[in-house]
Design a protein around this motif. Structure first.
Motif, PDB file in Angstrom:
ATOM      1  N   LEU A 183      -4.618   1.453  10.884  1.00 48.63           N
ATOM      2  CA  LEU A 183      -3.499   1.571  11.826  1.00 48.63           C
ATOM      3  C   LEU A 183      -2.119   1.601  11.154  1.00 48.63           C
ATOM      4  CD1 LEU A 183      -4.808  -0.821  14.653  1.00 48.63           C
ATOM      5  CD2 LEU A 183      -5.300   1.594  14.284  1.00 48.63           C
ATOM      6  N   GLN A 184      -2.047   2.257   9.987  1.00 44.60           N
ATOM      7  CA  GLN A 184      -0.745   2.356   9.311  1.00 44.60           C
ATOM      8  C   GLN A 184       0.273   3.129  10.165  1.00 44.60           C
ATOM      9  OE1 GLN A 184      -3.699   2.936   7.877  1.00 44.60           O
ATOM     10  NE2 GLN A 184      -3.702   2.452   5.702  1.00 44.60           N
ATOM     11  N   GLY A 185      -0.227   4.079  10.965  1.00 42.68           N
ATOM     12  CA  GLY A 185       0.692   4.860  11.801  1.00 42.68           C
ATOM     13  C   GLY A 185       1.248   4.017  12.945  1.00 42.68           C
ATOM     14  N   ARG A 191       0.867  -1.172   0.000  1.00 48.15           N
ATOM     15  CA  ARG A 191       0.000   0.000   0.000  1.00 48.15           C
ATOM     16  C   ARG A 191       0.907   1.225   0.000  1.00 48.15           C
ATOM     17  NH1 ARG A 191       2.407   1.832   3.774  1.00 48.15           N
ATOM     18  NH2 ARG A 191       0.886   3.503   3.795  1.00 48.15           N
ATOM     19  N   GLY A 192       0.279   2.405  -0.121  1.00 48.75           N
ATOM     20  CA  GLY A 192       1.072   3.627  -0.285  1.00 48.75           C
ATOM     21  C   GLY A 192       1.200   3.879  -1.781  1.00 48.75           C
ATOM     22  N   ALA A 193       0.910   5.125  -2.192  1.00 45.16           N
ATOM     23  CA  ALA A 193       0.759   5.420  -3.624  1.00 45.16           C
ATOM     24  C   ALA A 193       1.970   5.011  -4.481  1.00 45.16           C
ATOM     25  CB  ALA A 193       0.427   6.897  -3.803  1.00 45.16           C
ATOM     26  N   PRO A 194       3.202   5.439  -4.141  1.00 43.83           N
ATOM     27  CA  PRO A 194       4.318   5.073  -5.034  1.00 43.83           C
ATOM     28  C   PRO A 194       4.571   3.564  -5.067  1.00 43.83           C
ATOM     29  CG  PRO A 194       4.899   6.957  -3.647  1.00 43.83           C
ATOM     30  CD  PRO A 194       3.629   6.395  -3.099  1.00 43.83           C
ATOM     31  N   ALA A 195       4.422   2.889  -3.916  1.00 47.15           N
ATOM     32  CA  ALA A 195       4.648   1.434  -3.894  1.00 47.15           C
ATOM     33  C   ALA A 195       3.602   0.720  -4.741  1.00 47.15           C
ATOM     34  CB  ALA A 195       4.620   0.921  -2.453  1.00 47.15           C
ATOM     35  N   ILE A 196       2.373   1.219  -4.715  1.00 43.91           N
ATOM     36  CA  ILE A 196       1.316   0.619  -5.534  1.00 43.91           C
ATOM     37  C   ILE A 196       1.679   0.765  -7.023  1.00 43.91           C
ATOM     38  CG2 ILE A 196      -1.087   0.933  -6.291  1.00 43.91           C
ATOM     39  CD1 ILE A 196      -1.779   1.689  -3.373  1.00 43.91           C
ATOM     40  N   GLY A 197       2.208   1.938  -7.391  1.00 41.27           N
ATOM     41  CA  GLY A 197       2.603   2.165  -8.792  1.00 41.27           C
ATOM     42  C   GLY A 197       3.694   1.205  -9.228  1.00 41.27           C
ATOM     43  N   CYS A 240      -0.715   8.394   8.881  1.00 43.32           N
ATOM     44  CA  CYS A 240      -0.615   7.194   8.035  1.00 43.32           C
ATOM     45  C   CYS A 240       0.845   6.747   7.942  1.00 43.32           C
ATOM     46  CB  CYS A 240      -1.222   7.440   6.661  1.00 43.32           C
ATOM     47  SG  CYS A 240      -1.498   5.922   5.700  1.00 43.32           S
ATOM     48  N   ASN A 241       1.205   6.097   6.857  1.00 43.06           N
ATOM     49  CA  ASN A 241       2.611   5.729   6.634  1.00 43.06           C
ATOM     50  C   ASN A 241       2.991   6.146   5.232  1.00 43.06           C
ATOM     51  OD1 ASN A 241       4.457   3.485   5.173  1.00 43.06           O
ATOM     52  ND2 ASN A 241       5.219   3.929   7.225  1.00 43.06           N
ATOM     53  N   ALA A 242       3.869   7.148   5.158  1.00 39.50           N
ATOM     54  CA  ALA A 242       4.438   7.578   3.879  1.00 39.50           C
ATOM     55  C   ALA A 242       5.942   7.329   3.957  1.00 39.50           C
ATOM     56  CB  ALA A 242       4.112   9.044   3.627  1.00 39.50           C
ATOM     57  N   GLY A 292       2.233  12.348   3.392  1.00 41.37           N
ATOM     58  CA  GLY A 292       2.326  11.984   1.974  1.00 41.37           C
ATOM     59  C   GLY A 292       1.003  12.263   1.290  1.00 41.37           C
ATOM     60  N   THR A 293       0.834  11.776   0.085  1.00 43.63           N
ATOM     61  CA  THR A 293      -0.429  11.972  -0.634  1.00 43.63           C
ATOM     62  C   THR A 293      -0.635  10.876  -1.678  1.00 43.63           C
ATOM     63  OG1 THR A 293      -1.631  13.393  -2.197  1.00 43.63           O
ATOM     64  CG2 THR A 293       0.739  13.680  -2.115  1.00 43.63           C
ATOM     65  N   ASP A 294      -1.901  10.607  -1.964  1.00 38.84           N
ATOM     66  CA  ASP A 294      -2.251   9.646  -3.022  1.00 38.84           C
ATOM     67  C   ASP A 294      -2.559  10.323  -4.346  1.00 38.84           C
ATOM     68  OD1 ASP A 294      -2.588   7.913  -0.590  1.00 38.84           O
ATOM     69  OD2 ASP A 294      -3.025   6.509  -2.218  1.00 38.84           O
ATOM     70  N   ARG A 295      -2.985  11.596  -4.269  1.00 46.96           N
ATOM     71  CA  ARG A 295      -3.242  12.330  -5.520  1.00 46.96           C
ATOM     72  C   ARG A 295      -3.396  13.812  -5.197  1.00 46.96           C
ATOM     73  NH1 ARG A 295      -7.149  10.577 -10.455  1.00 46.96           N
ATOM     74  NH2 ARG A 295      -7.074   8.549  -9.414  1.00 46.96           N
TER      75      ARG A 295
HETATM   76  O1  MRU Z   1      -4.480   3.141   2.239  1.00 46.61           O
HETATM   77  P1  MRU Z   1      -3.003   3.328   2.131  1.00 46.61           P
HETATM   78  O2  MRU Z   1      -2.235   2.752   3.273  1.00 46.61           O
HETATM   79  O3  MRU Z   1      -2.480   2.882   0.783  1.00 46.61           O
HETATM   80  O4  MRU Z   1      -2.809   4.903   2.194  1.00 46.61           O
HETATM   81  C1  MRU Z   1      -1.524   5.423   2.070  1.00 46.61           C
HETATM   82  C2  MRU Z   1      -1.451   6.882   2.297  1.00 46.61           C
HETATM   83  O5  MRU Z   1      -2.437   7.528   2.534  1.00 46.61           O
HETATM   84  C3  MRU Z   1      -0.121   7.526   2.137  1.00 46.61           C
HETATM   85  O6  MRU Z   1      -0.025   8.657   2.944  1.00 46.61           O
HETATM   86  C4  MRU Z   1       0.072   7.959   0.669  1.00 46.61           C
HETATM   87  O7  MRU Z   1      -0.155   6.887  -0.198  1.00 46.61           O
HETATM   88  C5  MRU Z   1       1.432   8.493   0.430  1.00 46.61           C
HETATM   89  S1  MRU Z   1       2.639   7.228   0.505  1.00 46.61           S
HETATM   90  C6  MRU Z   1       4.157   7.862   0.133  1.00 46.61           C
END
Ligand code: MRU
Length: 351
Positions: free
Chosen positions: A198-200, A46-52, A160-162, A238-241
């Motif tokens: 609970l990513q944090g 999970r996490g936007a860049p890892a998903i990519g 969260c976890n970025a 961080g951010t997803d979009r």
């Molecule tokens: O649902 P998740 O755990 O994929 O959400 C992740 C986040 O919200 C992160 O803050 C975001 O993807 C940025 S990760 C560098």
């Protein structure tokens, strides 16, 4: 400790199973687009860049699996793989960015006269490896810019976890903390627990403890108290979009933190690679917000604490309006008070 969220081993993609951290540290192995899509949907990664990056490997794995087919069938069946991956999670733009990049490469390779499926599959795998390496380099560049924003001794809240776990390595928001520490600054992190997944508590706390960066865990509803008590100097998330006007979608609860930060005059920074900025959408209202299963809110794993029969909502992300964002930390530098003109200019720059 170097956290390798995704790694290529014995012609397979291996990903840390983030659902079981920190109690257990294990890798799961993937060999097709369908299995990677499941891994993304189920939050193994999970996490936007890892998903990519995971999606890029998903395409490459599928191409390797199909390389014995005729050119026509190869292309057709690979398209089905692209679709499965695109349906895995809706909010992180990095998923679609990575799939577009892989599709453009596939199309160019298929159109070349000499193209045969094994050669195309090899090129797609090289591209996935390149995206993996680029992501780490980008995070390191963002880290250097972000570290300059934090003063020595800063107490920084994140949500969260970025981190390295949300990227190919180093992290975006947590990459800023790592880079600040590498630059000799004393930084301490306040990690929001981040209900409901609970990513944090599970991931950010684990990463910072491994890294020996001081970290304090709080529940999400403690942030306002901590800010009013003068115990937070800055927020980095961080951010997803990010929409073209600078509105930011991130993990549910981020908006609440941004409002509180603004109320208390605390800078609110968003670490954001350019691949997370979606210039095709006008504002945050256009960002698709994922609704996740009710079971995540009813309780955690096998323990249920909600009353039987209660209605449940589980939007996984919220939108923070650009006016609450002090700055976007990108690999090209920091964009203060982001708006459409500044983001357009950022994309025009060719450094
Ligand atoms: O649902 P998740 O755990 O994929 O959400 C992740 C986040 O919200 C992160 O803050 C975001 O993807 C940025 S990760 C560098």
């Amino acid at each position: 400790m170097k956290v390798e969220t995704l790694r290529w081993a014995s012609d397979r993609l291996e990903m840390i199973d983030q659902r079981v951290l920190p109690a257990e540290f294990r890798y799961l192995s993937y060999d097709s687009a369908a299995s990677v899509a499941r891994g993304i949907r189920d939050m193994v990664v999970r996490g936007a860049p890892a998903i990519g990056v995971a999606a890029a490997y998903g395409v490459a794995l599928e191409a390797l699996r199909l390389q014995g087919l005729s050119a026509g069938r190869f292309r057709e069946e690979l398209d089905a793989g692209f679709s499965l991956l695109a349906e895995s999670r809706p909010t992180a733009i990095n998923l679609f960015w990575a799939l577009d990049r892989m599709r453009r490469l596939r199309d160019a390779a298929c159109d070349a006269d000499s193209a045969a499926p094994p050669g195309i599959a090899r090129r797609l795998l090289e591209e996935a490896h390149a995206m993996h390496a680029e992501d780490i380099a980008i995070n390191r560049a963002m880290g250097v810019f972000g570290a300059e924003l934090l003063k020595d001794g800063a107490r920084v809240l994140t949500h969260c976890n970025a981190g390295a776990l949300a990227t190919a390595g180093h992290g975006t928001a947590l990459g800023v903390f790592r880079s600040a520490v590498e630059a000799g600054k004393r930084i301490s992190v306040i990690a929001d627990e981040t209900r409901p997944f609970l990513q944090g508590a599970r991931l950010t706390a684990w990463e910072m403890v491994q890294e020996k960066i001081p970290v304090t865990l709080i529940t999400d509803n403690m942030a306002g108290h901590m800010m009013s008590a003068g115990e937070i100097d800055a927020v980095v998330v961080g951010t997803d979009r990010v929409a073209s006007n600078g509105d930011v979608a991130n993990k549910i609860g981020t908006y609440m933190v941004a409002v509180l930060a603004s109320r208390h005059g605390i800078p609110f920074y968003v670490a954001c690679p350019l691949s997370t900025i979606d210039m095709t959408i006008a504002g945050g209202k256009d960002i698709p917000i994922e609704e996740r299963p009710a079971c995540e809110v009813k309780g955690f794993r096998d323990t249920i604490w909600a009353a039987e029969g209660v209605a449940i909502r589980n939007p996984a992300f919220d939108v923070t309006p650009a006016e609450l964002v002090t700055g976007l930390i990108t690999e090209k530098g920091v964009v203060f008070a982001p708006d459409r003109e500044k983001l357009q200019a950022l994309f025009r720059r060719d450094d």
